[in-house]
Design a protein around this motif. Structure first.
Motif, PDB file in Angstrom:
ATOM      1  N   THR A  88      35.868  32.783  45.460  1.00  0.00           N
ATOM      2  CA  THR A  88      34.864  33.253  44.495  1.00  0.00           C
ATOM      3  C   THR A  88      35.379  33.145  43.068  1.00  0.00           C
ATOM      4  OG1 THR A  88      33.900  34.788  46.099  1.00  0.00           O
ATOM      5  CG2 THR A  88      33.499  35.241  43.770  1.00  0.00           C
ATOM      6  N   ALA A  89      36.627  33.569  42.844  1.00  0.00           N
ATOM      7  CA  ALA A  89      37.200  33.528  41.495  1.00  0.00           C
ATOM      8  C   ALA A  89      37.261  32.096  40.969  1.00  0.00           C
ATOM      9  CB  ALA A  89      38.585  34.161  41.500  1.00  0.00           C
ATOM     10  N   GLU A  90      37.664  31.173  41.831  1.00  0.00           N
ATOM     11  CA  GLU A  90      37.732  29.773  41.409  1.00  0.00           C
ATOM     12  C   GLU A  90      36.339  29.220  41.130  1.00  0.00           C
ATOM     13  OE1 GLU A  90      39.929  27.959  44.543  1.00  0.00           O
ATOM     14  OE2 GLU A  90      41.787  29.030  44.044  1.00  0.00           O
ATOM     15  N   ALA A  91      35.346  29.630  41.927  1.00  0.00           N
ATOM     16  CA  ALA A  91      33.974  29.183  41.698  1.00  0.00           C
ATOM     17  C   ALA A  91      33.442  29.733  40.376  1.00  0.00           C
ATOM     18  CB  ALA A  91      33.079  29.627  42.853  1.00  0.00           C
ATOM     19  N   LEU A  92      33.812  30.980  40.057  1.00  0.00           N
ATOM     20  CA  LEU A  92      33.398  31.572  38.793  1.00  0.00           C
ATOM     21  C   LEU A  92      33.999  30.828  37.603  1.00  0.00           C
ATOM     22  CD1 LEU A  92      33.634  35.366  39.700  1.00  0.00           C
ATOM     23  CD2 LEU A  92      31.554  34.128  39.077  1.00  0.00           C
ATOM     24  N   GLU A  93      35.234  30.377  37.760  1.00  0.00           N
ATOM     25  CA  GLU A  93      35.866  29.609  36.687  1.00  0.00           C
ATOM     26  C   GLU A  93      35.109  28.310  36.442  1.00  0.00           C
ATOM     27  OE1 GLU A  93      40.364  28.891  35.510  1.00  0.00           O
ATOM     28  OE2 GLU A  93      39.824  27.715  37.286  1.00  0.00           O
ATOM     29  N   VAL A  94      34.727  27.636  37.515  1.00  0.00           N
ATOM     30  CA  VAL A  94      33.977  26.384  37.380  1.00  0.00           C
ATOM     31  C   VAL A  94      32.607  26.651  36.755  1.00  0.00           C
ATOM     32  CG1 VAL A  94      32.886  24.495  38.648  1.00  0.00           C
ATOM     33  CG2 VAL A  94      35.176  25.266  39.289  1.00  0.00           C
ATOM     34  N   ALA A  95      31.922  27.670  37.263  1.00  0.00           N
ATOM     35  CA  ALA A  95      30.571  27.971  36.786  1.00  0.00           C
ATOM     36  C   ALA A  95      30.566  28.409  35.329  1.00  0.00           C
ATOM     37  CB  ALA A  95      29.949  29.050  37.664  1.00  0.00           C
ATOM     38  N   SER A  96      31.606  29.125  34.906  1.00  0.00           N
ATOM     39  CA  SER A  96      31.651  29.609  33.522  1.00  0.00           C
ATOM     40  C   SER A  96      32.123  28.540  32.542  1.00  0.00           C
ATOM     41  CB  SER A  96      32.576  30.829  33.421  1.00  0.00           C
ATOM     42  OG  SER A  96      33.926  30.465  33.676  1.00  0.00           O
ATOM     43  N   GLY A  97      32.808  27.519  33.057  1.00  0.00           N
ATOM     44  CA  GLY A  97      33.300  26.452  32.195  1.00  0.00           C
ATOM     45  C   GLY A  97      34.431  26.872  31.290  1.00  0.00           C
ATOM     46  N   ARG A  98      35.197  27.901  31.710  1.00  0.00           N
ATOM     47  CA  ARG A  98      36.320  28.364  30.911  1.00  0.00           C
ATOM     48  C   ARG A  98      37.437  28.823  31.840  1.00  0.00           C
ATOM     49  NH1 ARG A  98      34.794  32.845  27.149  1.00  0.00           N
ATOM     50  NH2 ARG A  98      37.028  33.215  27.069  1.00  0.00           N
ATOM     51  N   PRO A  99      38.690  28.800  31.397  1.00  0.00           N
ATOM     52  CA  PRO A  99      39.784  29.267  32.250  1.00  0.00           C
ATOM     53  C   PRO A  99      39.690  30.766  32.484  1.00  0.00           C
ATOM     54  CG  PRO A  99      40.590  28.793  30.038  1.00  0.00           C
ATOM     55  CD  PRO A  99      39.183  28.290  30.095  1.00  0.00           C
ATOM     56  N   LEU A 100      39.895  31.177  33.730  1.00  0.00           N
ATOM     57  CA  LEU A 100      39.854  32.581  34.095  1.00  0.00           C
ATOM     58  C   LEU A 100      41.091  32.925  34.906  1.00  0.00           C
ATOM     59  CD1 LEU A 100      36.145  32.856  35.349  1.00  0.00           C
ATOM     60  CD2 LEU A 100      37.006  33.478  33.084  1.00  0.00           C
ATOM     61  N   LEU A 101      41.756  34.014  34.550  1.00  0.00           N
ATOM     62  CA  LEU A 101      42.828  34.557  35.368  1.00  0.00           C
ATOM     63  C   LEU A 101      42.208  35.548  36.347  1.00  0.00           C
ATOM     64  CD1 LEU A 101      45.366  35.340  32.497  1.00  0.00           C
ATOM     65  CD2 LEU A 101      45.312  33.301  33.943  1.00  0.00           C
ATOM     66  N   TYR A 102      42.920  35.868  37.429  1.00  0.00           N
ATOM     67  CA  TYR A 102      42.400  36.886  38.326  1.00  0.00           C
ATOM     68  C   TYR A 102      43.526  37.501  39.142  1.00  0.00           C
ATOM     69  CZ  TYR A 102      42.673  33.580  42.277  1.00  0.00           C
ATOM     70  OH  TYR A 102      43.108  32.689  43.239  1.00  0.00           O
ATOM     71  N   LEU A 103      43.354  38.780  39.480  1.00  0.00           N
ATOM     72  CA  LEU A 103      44.287  39.437  40.394  1.00  0.00           C
ATOM     73  C   LEU A 103      43.979  38.967  41.806  1.00  0.00           C
ATOM     74  CD1 LEU A 103      44.664  43.174  39.296  1.00  0.00           C
ATOM     75  CD2 LEU A 103      46.001  41.181  38.607  1.00  0.00           C
ATOM     76  N   PRO A 104      44.970  38.516  42.557  1.00  0.00           N
ATOM     77  CA  PRO A 104      44.701  37.933  43.879  1.00  0.00           C
ATOM     78  C   PRO A 104      44.208  38.920  44.925  1.00  0.00           C
ATOM     79  CG  PRO A 104      47.063  38.093  43.490  1.00  0.00           C
ATOM     80  CD  PRO A 104      46.401  38.416  42.194  1.00  0.00           C
ATOM     81  N   ASP A 105      44.576  40.180  44.813  1.00  0.00           N
ATOM     82  CA  ASP A 105      44.204  41.161  45.841  1.00  0.00           C
ATOM     83  C   ASP A 105      43.051  42.036  45.364  1.00  0.00           C
ATOM     84  OD1 ASP A 105      46.224  40.389  47.666  1.00  0.00           O
ATOM     85  OD2 ASP A 105      47.696  41.529  46.504  1.00  0.00           O
ATOM     86  N   PRO A 106      41.936  42.069  46.118  1.00  0.00           N
ATOM     87  CA  PRO A 106      40.850  42.995  45.779  1.00  0.00           C
ATOM     88  C   PRO A 106      41.346  44.435  45.785  1.00  0.00           C
ATOM     89  CG  PRO A 106      40.117  41.376  47.392  1.00  0.00           C
ATOM     90  CD  PRO A 106      41.612  41.232  47.275  1.00  0.00           C
ATOM     91  N   VAL A 107      40.773  45.253  44.906  1.00  0.00           N
ATOM     92  CA  VAL A 107      41.224  46.628  44.749  1.00  0.00           C
ATOM     93  C   VAL A 107      40.271  47.562  45.497  1.00  0.00           C
ATOM     94  CG1 VAL A 107      41.856  48.413  43.095  1.00  0.00           C
ATOM     95  CG2 VAL A 107      42.079  45.997  42.467  1.00  0.00           C
ATOM     96  N   PRO A 108      40.769  48.318  46.483  1.00  0.00           N
ATOM     97  CA  PRO A 108      39.891  49.217  47.236  1.00  0.00           C
ATOM     98  C   PRO A 108      39.551  50.466  46.444  1.00  0.00           C
ATOM     99  CG  PRO A 108      42.148  49.492  47.980  1.00  0.00           C
ATOM    100  CD  PRO A 108      42.162  48.351  46.984  1.00  0.00           C
ATOM    101  N   ALA A 109      38.439  51.096  46.816  1.00  0.00           N
ATOM    102  CA  ALA A 109      38.067  52.367  46.194  1.00  0.00           C
ATOM    103  C   ALA A 109      39.054  53.450  46.623  1.00  0.00           C
ATOM    104  CB  ALA A 109      36.648  52.761  46.605  1.00  0.00           C
ATOM    105  N   SER A 110      39.291  54.400  45.736  1.00  0.00           N
ATOM    106  CA  SER A 110      40.198  55.502  46.056  1.00  0.00           C
ATOM    107  C   SER A 110      39.564  56.822  45.643  1.00  0.00           C
ATOM    108  CB  SER A 110      41.545  55.325  45.344  1.00  0.00           C
ATOM    109  OG  SER A 110      42.341  56.480  45.516  1.00  0.00           O
ATOM    110  N   PRO A 111      39.033  57.587  46.612  1.00  0.00           N
ATOM    111  CA  PRO A 111      38.471  58.900  46.289  1.00  0.00           C
ATOM    112  C   PRO A 111      39.499  59.837  45.655  1.00  0.00           C
ATOM    113  CG  PRO A 111      37.801  58.206  48.494  1.00  0.00           C
ATOM    114  CD  PRO A 111      38.851  57.243  48.034  1.00  0.00           C
TER     115      PRO A 111
END
Length: 262
Positions: free
Chosen positions: A176-199
């Protein structure tokens, strides 16, 4: 042709589309509400303060939630809390105050601060601060669509880091992150691990307590690890020197990688 009216805050930012802020800016943005923006912004400001600097936290929320999560009264006036050898100073910056503070000298004595963290409102132009290091939070399909809309207004001189909140599969997120980079037409960094919710994190901030005093395990550890990763990326981006490892929490004697002995 109809004239499209823009508010004063948008015009002020457009006036400095290629500008550099008066001090390094870490902004937390999303075109969607309810994606932990304020939680992340407050946690990031605290973490940076632990690195022995004074941080200016600017809240654009009319409810002043950032103040409450730091255990302070809800007020647009400057208020200060200590975090280790540093401080977090929170200031209301709704409307035109935000670009005035960040790009025009004199409104606030920015010389007393090393860095600024901005908790932006959940609006399209929340991501249009030029020269910022922007953390864009994404939590689902609608949020991804909103992100692309927001990125249309994000200046080229703004660095963007994507963070997937709410958990999920790391492999799917990478695609998804790589697809967003292509769709936005700009370089995007991203954290590799999704962050879970923490009550536990939510409860601590609802009570005005620092999340960095929590015992670090499970989803608390995963969330604070993500905050620490983003803070260290920003620190390296602005070239501020040595990044100090996080002191162990009050409830943990030692955790490798989080304190000076790890």
């Amino acid at each position: 042709m109809p004239v499209v009216k823009r508010n004063q805050a948008e015009r002020l930012v457009e006036d400095v589309a290629n500008a550099v802020p008066v001090l390094p800016v870490l902004s937390v943005a999303s075109f969607k509400g309810g994606v932990w923006k304020t939680s992340f912004a407050v946690s990031l400001a605290e973490r940076l303060a632990w690195n022995k600097v004074n941080v200016l936290l600017l809240t654009c929320d009319a409810q002043m939630d950032a103040c409450a999560r730091l255990g302070l009264k809800r007020s647009p006036d400057l208020q200060v809390v200590s975090r280790g050898h540093g401080h977090v100073s929170v200031l209301g910056a709704a409307g035109s105050r935000l670009p005035e503070i960040l790009y025009r000298r004199g409104l606030v004595d920015t010389a007393q601060f090393k860095l600024a963290v901005v908790d932006t409102p959940p609006v399209r132009h929340g991501g249009n601060l030029p020269g910022a290091f922007m953390v864009a939070l994404v939590d689902g399909t609608d949020a991804r669509a909103n992100l692309l809309t927001m990125l249309q207004d994000t200046p080229a001189n703004t660095t963007v880091v994507l963070v997937k909140v709410g958990g999920g599969d790391a492999g799917e997120w990478a695609v998804t992150a790589e697809a967003l980079e292509v769709a936005s037409g700009r370089p995007l960094l991203y954290l590799p691990d999704p962050v879970p919710a923490s009550p536990v994190v939510k409860q601590a901030q609802d009570e005005g307590r620092s999340v960095w005093e929590l015992a670090r395990s499970g989803n608390v550890l995963k969330m604070l690890s993500a905050v620490d990763d983003v803070a260290s990326m920003f620190w390296e981006h602005v070239g501020n020197g040595r990044w100090l490892k996080m002191p162990s929490s009050l409830k943990v004697v030692h955790l490798g990688g989080w304190d000076d002995g790890g």
